[in-house]
Design a protein around this motif. Structure first.
Motif, short mmCIF file in Angstrom:
data_model
loop_
_atom_site.label_atom_id
_atom_site.label_comp_id
_atom_site.label_asym_id
_atom_site.label_seq_id
_atom_site.Cartn_x
_atom_site.Cartn_y
_atom_site.Cartn_z
N TRP A 50 77.09 83.71 50.96
CA TRP A 50 75.64 83.28 50.89
C TRP A 50 75.72 82.62 52.27
N ALA B 211 73.49 83.58 55.46
CA ALA B 211 72.24 82.87 56.18
C ALA B 211 72.41 82.55 57.22
N ALA C 222 69.44 76.99 57.33
CA ALA C 222 69.74 77.58 55.87
C ALA C 222 69.99 76.36 54.97
N ASP D 228 70.76 75.28 51.06
CA ASP D 228 71.29 75.71 49.57
C ASP D 228 71.11 74.10 48.45
N LEU E 269 65.68 78.41 56.59
CA LEU E 269 65.28 78.99 55.32
C LEU E 269 66.39 78.31 53.72
N SER F 41 66.97 77.83 49.65
CA SER F 41 67.48 78.52 48.54
C SER F 41 67.59 77.40 47.40
N HIS G 149 69.84 75.66 45.78
CA HIS G 149 71.05 75.21 44.73
C HIS G 149 71.44 76.59 44.43
N ALA H 229 73.34 79.49 45.93
CA ALA H 229 75.28 80.50 46.93
C ALA H 229 75.82 81.03 45.60
#
Length: 329
Positions: free
Chosen positions: A112, A116, A260, A262, A282, A284, A286, A288
């Motif tokens: 990830w 990313a 990025a 997460d 970017l 996400s 949490h 990854a």
């Protein structure tokens, strides 16, 4: 006849999955779940539990109050690598070993981080949004200074299983990879640098270390200011290591060209948080480490460790300084 071990499994792992994991134990164990997913439900369920499988989201935190409410618990298995949602000292004081699932998602999270970094370097998410909105920003994409990843200097903060795997993958792409960790790794296939030097020489900074009192705020405004102009940040560690406000300020100043993320200090990220509206971020949830392979690895490690405890064998990955031999209380 010895009473069966009572395994208390906290959400969000589905009840039927947990039942299936421990069905082979037969009469040696029984699985229970809290009646409600709240503080009261947790404390009520702990009273007659022998083993606990934790809540990896942190919603049901196994803190000192929880340890005091669990007089019979002999072992806690966290279905995660991070242990910031459990009071390790409180459980250690009670003589209860706590184990994590070290390394279960190392490849998934490292992939990830690399993915990313690709997305940030080439503006993939921005281009996707623009085309979906009806545009055709071919020239704008080239004007956003897209980068080839092999030309970037990558700095990795933290060199556990995830950091080491990320370093290997970035190096395979041709990147110059450096790392910092509290304990230097002579065997590492990357260049060790002191932390401030690492930041000053990283076009892409990857955070992959646990959240502790020592690492909270480690990458704050002063250290972010050390990065080269228009550096990129990839955080697969924990929110709070690089505080959200500091990251936002670095993006606004242009020190960071993109990030990025997460993980966040508050999860879920508040709906009105300014990070949600930035085109250079970017986001996400949490996730990854949420690959199919990682999930299977996690369930296997939880199954094997809890089964070992029930069968009187040593458990693995104890993180709070207690013996890996589980003694029933």
């Amino acid at each position: 006849m010895t009473a069966p071990w009572r395994i208390l499994s906290l959400p969000p792992i589905a009840d039927e999955i947990v039942q299936g994991l421990f069905a082979p134990l037969g009469d040696a164990a029984e699985v229970a779940f809290p009646q409600t997913r709240d503080r009261a439900g947790l404390l009520a369920a702990l009273g007659d539990a022998d083993l606990v499988i934790g809540d990896f989201t942190g919603r049901l935190a196994l803190d000192a109050e929880a340890a005091a409410a669990a007089p019979r618990v002999s072992f806690v298995q966290m279905p995660s690598v991070g242990t910031d949602n459990i009071d390790l000292e409180a459980w250690a004081a009670a003589g209860v070993p706590v184990a994590n699932a070290a390394g279960f998602n190392a490849r998934g999270v490292a992939e990830w981080a690399v993915g990313a970094a690709f997305a940030l370097c080439r503006g993939l998410a921005w281009g996707d949004r623009a085309v979906r909105a009806g545009g055709w920003p071919q020239m704008e994409m080239t004007q956003r200074n897209p980068r080839e990843i092999h030309a970037q200097r990558v700095g990795i903060v933290g060199f556990g299983a995830i950091g080491a795997e990320a370093a290997r993958l970035f190096a395979a792409l041709g990147c110059a990879v450096s790392y910092w960790t509290r304990r230097r790794r002579p065997e590492a296939a990357a260049t060790y640098r002191e932390l401030d030097d690492l930041l000053a020489t990283s076009d892409i900074l990857v955070l992959a270390l646990p959240l502790t009192e020592e690492t909270r705020g480690l990458i704050g405004p002063e250290r972010l200011a050390l990065l080269p102009e228009r550096a990129l940040l990839v955080n697969v560690a924990r929110g709070g290591i690089a505080p959200d406000g500091a990251v936002l300020a670095a993006l606004e100043s242009g020190r960071l060209a993109g990030a990025a993320l997460d993980v966040f200090e508050q999860e879920p990220l508040p709906e009105d948080h300014p990070l949600r509206s930035r085109e250079d971020v970017l986001l996400s949830p949490h996730a990854a480490g949420g690959s199919v392979q990682s999930q299977l690895n996690l369930l296997g490690m939880v199954r094997d460790n809890v089964t070992a405890a029930v069968q009187g064998q040593d458990v693995q990955n104890v993180v709070n300084g207690i013996s890996n031999q589980v003694i029933r209380r």
